[in-house]
Write a protein that holds these residues in place. Structure first.
Motif, mmCIF file in Angstrom:
data_model
loop_
_atom_site.group_PDB
_atom_site.id
_atom_site.type_symbol
_atom_site.label_atom_id
_atom_site.label_comp_id
_atom_site.label_asym_id
_atom_site.label_seq_id
_atom_site.Cartn_x
_atom_site.Cartn_y
_atom_site.Cartn_z
ATOM 1 N N ASP A 72 0.794 -1.233 0.000
ATOM 2 C CA ASP A 72 0.000 0.000 0.000
ATOM 3 C C ASP A 72 0.825 1.281 0.000
ATOM 4 O OD1 ASP A 72 -2.352 -1.394 -0.049
ATOM 5 O OD2 ASP A 72 -2.681 -1.341 2.112
ATOM 6 N N GLY A 73 2.096 1.185 -0.300
ATOM 7 C CA GLY A 73 2.956 2.355 -0.269
ATOM 8 C C GLY A 73 3.236 2.936 -1.646
ATOM 9 N N THR A 74 3.725 4.169 -1.654
ATOM 10 C CA THR A 74 4.127 4.835 -2.899
ATOM 11 C C THR A 74 5.381 5.679 -2.650
ATOM 12 O OG1 THR A 74 2.708 6.756 -2.458
ATOM 13 C CG2 THR A 74 1.775 4.998 -3.812
ATOM 14 N N ILE A 75 6.166 5.844 -3.701
ATOM 15 C CA ILE A 75 7.287 6.781 -3.707
ATOM 16 C C ILE A 75 7.106 7.669 -4.929
ATOM 17 C CG2 ILE A 75 9.798 7.061 -3.676
ATOM 18 C CD1 ILE A 75 10.065 4.184 -2.866
ATOM 19 N N THR A 76 6.988 8.946 -4.707
ATOM 20 C CA THR A 76 6.761 9.850 -5.820
ATOM 21 C C THR A 76 7.358 11.212 -5.520
ATOM 22 O OG1 THR A 76 5.061 10.777 -7.286
ATOM 23 C CG2 THR A 76 4.544 10.664 -4.935
ATOM 24 N N LEU A 119 10.016 15.234 -2.750
ATOM 25 C CA LEU A 119 9.915 13.779 -2.676
ATOM 26 C C LEU A 119 8.976 13.389 -1.529
ATOM 27 C CD1 LEU A 119 11.033 11.072 -3.818
ATOM 28 C CD2 LEU A 119 12.810 11.206 -2.060
ATOM 29 N N THR A 120 8.101 12.417 -1.790
ATOM 30 C CA THR A 120 7.153 11.954 -0.779
ATOM 31 C C THR A 120 7.098 10.433 -0.766
ATOM 32 O OG1 THR A 120 5.763 13.921 -1.098
ATOM 33 C CG2 THR A 120 4.754 12.039 0.017
ATOM 34 N N ILE A 121 7.163 9.858 0.416
ATOM 35 C CA ILE A 121 6.916 8.433 0.624
ATOM 36 C C ILE A 121 5.657 8.320 1.465
ATOM 37 C CG2 ILE A 121 7.751 6.297 1.704
ATOM 38 C CD1 ILE A 121 10.563 7.103 1.023
ATOM 39 N N TRP A 132 -0.436 8.024 5.570
ATOM 40 C CA TRP A 132 0.800 8.409 6.260
ATOM 41 C C TRP A 132 1.802 8.853 5.211
ATOM 42 C CZ3 TRP A 132 5.549 5.792 5.408
ATOM 43 C CH2 TRP A 132 6.623 6.282 6.168
ATOM 44 N N SER A 133 2.497 9.960 5.477
ATOM 45 C CA SER A 133 3.482 10.434 4.505
ATOM 46 C C SER A 133 4.666 11.094 5.198
ATOM 47 C CB SER A 133 2.841 11.422 3.525
ATOM 48 O OG SER A 133 2.457 12.614 4.192
ATOM 49 N N ILE A 134 5.807 11.010 4.561
ATOM 50 C CA ILE A 134 7.014 11.707 5.005
ATOM 51 C C ILE A 134 7.590 12.461 3.815
ATOM 52 C CG2 ILE A 134 7.655 10.239 6.963
ATOM 53 C CD1 ILE A 134 9.439 8.619 5.098
ATOM 54 N N GLN A 135 8.148 13.650 4.096
ATOM 55 C CA GLN A 135 8.729 14.471 3.035
ATOM 56 C C GLN A 135 10.102 15.021 3.400
ATOM 57 O OE1 GLN A 135 5.644 17.452 2.248
ATOM 58 N NE2 GLN A 135 4.910 16.247 0.505
ATOM 59 N N SER A 136 10.406 15.146 4.659
ATOM 60 C CA SER A 136 11.715 15.691 5.033
ATOM 61 C C SER A 136 12.809 14.680 4.692
ATOM 62 C CB SER A 136 11.767 16.021 6.526
ATOM 63 O OG SER A 136 11.902 14.843 7.302
ATOM 64 N N LYS A 138 8.807 -1.157 -6.227
ATOM 65 C CA LYS A 138 9.151 0.112 -5.554
ATOM 66 C C LYS A 138 10.629 0.204 -5.226
ATOM 67 C CE LYS A 138 4.567 0.560 -3.442
ATOM 68 N NZ LYS A 138 3.995 -0.718 -3.916
ATOM 69 N N LYS A 139 11.289 -0.937 -5.108
ATOM 70 C CA LYS A 139 12.707 -0.911 -4.734
ATOM 71 C C LYS A 139 13.548 -0.181 -5.780
ATOM 72 C CE LYS A 139 13.837 -5.492 -6.679
ATOM 73 N NZ LYS A 139 12.472 -5.888 -7.101
ATOM 74 N N LYS A 140 13.085 -0.128 -7.022
ATOM 75 C CA LYS A 140 13.831 0.577 -8.060
ATOM 76 C C LYS A 140 13.923 2.077 -7.743
ATOM 77 C CE LYS A 140 12.738 -2.682 -11.792
ATOM 78 N NZ LYS A 140 12.130 -2.841 -13.139
ATOM 79 N N ARG A 141 12.820 2.647 -7.286
ATOM 80 C CA ARG A 141 12.852 4.068 -6.922
ATOM 81 C C ARG A 141 13.632 4.297 -5.632
ATOM 82 N NH1 ARG A 141 7.058 6.953 -8.563
ATOM 83 N NH2 ARG A 141 7.303 6.650 -10.820
ATOM 84 N N LEU A 142 13.594 3.329 -4.734
ATOM 85 C CA LEU A 142 14.366 3.468 -3.500
ATOM 86 C C LEU A 142 15.847 3.625 -3.804
ATOM 87 C CD1 LEU A 142 12.598 0.758 -1.312
ATOM 88 C CD2 LEU A 142 12.615 3.218 -0.861
ATOM 89 N N PHE A 143 16.324 2.886 -4.795
ATOM 90 C CA PHE A 143 17.735 2.954 -5.169
ATOM 91 C C PHE A 143 18.092 4.279 -5.842
ATOM 92 C CE2 PHE A 143 17.544 -1.925 -5.586
ATOM 93 C CZ PHE A 143 17.868 -2.062 -4.244
#
Length: 338
Positions: free
Chosen positions: A223-227, A237-239, A272-276, A296-301
């Motif tokens: 249920d997560g996103t990286i964008t 950037l937001t997770i 739930w989101s984090i941006q800092s 999603k691991k591709k964007r994490l890298f």
């Protein structure tokens, strides 16, 4: 064990991708090149001694660990395996320095994934099954589950999604044994209760969660996103992780910081989101121990590259400049276009 053998042992803790079929020498080269370059400037006489002593050190290590070396073993279980089949290029084997590869951590990841994208189903006839639905890009995650538990993976008709299904009793018993005590989602706990009751298995309720748990990684894969978006001419950037109930996402805020708010769209859900940068780096460091298996691991890298380009203001660079081309290349990677 003294120098220089201890230095060789340190380098041997790093592994390379199985598909590359590189030799031990290349493994050491890839793992130690930066250390060596630094050492040449600081301790040239020691580097010379190390290079002279390396063959003897390697022979000593290979003889000492001969009984552990299995060329066809692609599991990261031995300390000095020279070829290890993993999806990452290089990484240390020990828990403190790298990924938590123990089976219990994987079970926690699986429970988190089922909590987010799965269902524990009991038919009217009393037959148990498990279904997990993910996007086409996440086939790798489902393939890992299939490899461990059996089952099938099929494309859902009329949808850009894959469905994993496990319905044989032996596989379901193993699945329940793995996730019992690790399921946390409100709906999934009720499903597990019914299934355990039907199979005469004592249900185990989860303990309070801590950061040392692979569940967050599995739920994030579901249920997560990286964008990122451009706000006031600056990339942000937001997770994030979303779910219908506050109780099912609040643990992310308690462990990793950030904020939780209610979004009225799509019949309402909590996000739930984090941006800092500090919060994102904290969550990223967690995922280096409890890895993501989804696409999603591709964007994490790419997060490190993102911050480098942002600091250089590559997003607003003149068209045709090297920085502008670097930003385009980053976005192609970010969007899986090469």
């Amino acid at each position: 064990m003294g120098w220089p053998v201890d230095k060789v042992i340190y380098l041997l803790k790093w592994t390379i991708c199985w598909n590359s079929e590189d030799t031990l020498v290349n493994t050491l080269y890839i793992s130690g090149i930066m250390v060596t370059l630094l050492a040449l400037n600081l301790y040239p006489y020691k580097v010379k001694i190390l290079s002279m002593a390396a063959p003897a050190c390697l022979l000593f290590l290979m003889l000492r660990n001969k009984h552990e070396a299995k060329q066809d073993n692609q599991q990261v279980t031995k300390r000095f395996n020279f070829l290890v089949g993993t999806s990452e290029t290089t990484r240390p084997l020990s828990f403190k320095q790298g990924f938590a590869l123990d089976d219990d951590s994987w079970n926690e990841w699986l429970a988190g994934l089922i909590d987010g994208d799965g269902s524990l189903i009991l038919s009217k006839s009393g037959y148990p099954s498990c279904e997990i639905t993910m996007s086409l890009q996440d086939e790798h995650a489902l393939a890992i589950i299939k490899q461990k538990l059996g089952g099938s993976i099929k494309v859902r008709s009329g949808a850009k999604a894959l469905r994993y299904r496990l319905h044989n009793k032996k596989g379901m018993l193993e699945l329940i044994n793995r996730i019992n005590g690790k399921i946390r989602h409100t709906s999934r706990v009720k499903q597990l209760e019914h299934m355990c009751s039907n199979l005469n298995i004592r249900i185990i309720y989860p303990l309070a969660i801590t950061k040392n748990n692979g569940w967050f990684s599995g739920f994030f894969d579901a249920d997560g996103t990286i964008t990122y978006s451009i706000k006031n001419n600056q990339p942000q950037l937001t997770i994030s992780v979303t779910n219908k109930l506050l109780v099912d996402v609040i643990a992310f805020r308690d462990i990793f910081g950030g904020n939780v708010y209610f979004d009225k769209g799509q019949n309402g859900y909590y996000k739930w989101s984090i941006q800092s940068k500090d919060d994102i780096e904290l969550f990223k460091s967690y995922l280096l121990i409890y890895p993501s298996y989804s696409n999603k691991k591709k964007r994490l890298f790419l997060i490190g590259w993102y911050y480098e380009l942002k600091a250089l203001k590559a997003h607003s660079a003149l068209p045709g400049s090297c920085l502008a081309k670097a930003w385009i290349k980053f976005n192609n990677k970010w969007n899986n276009r090469g």
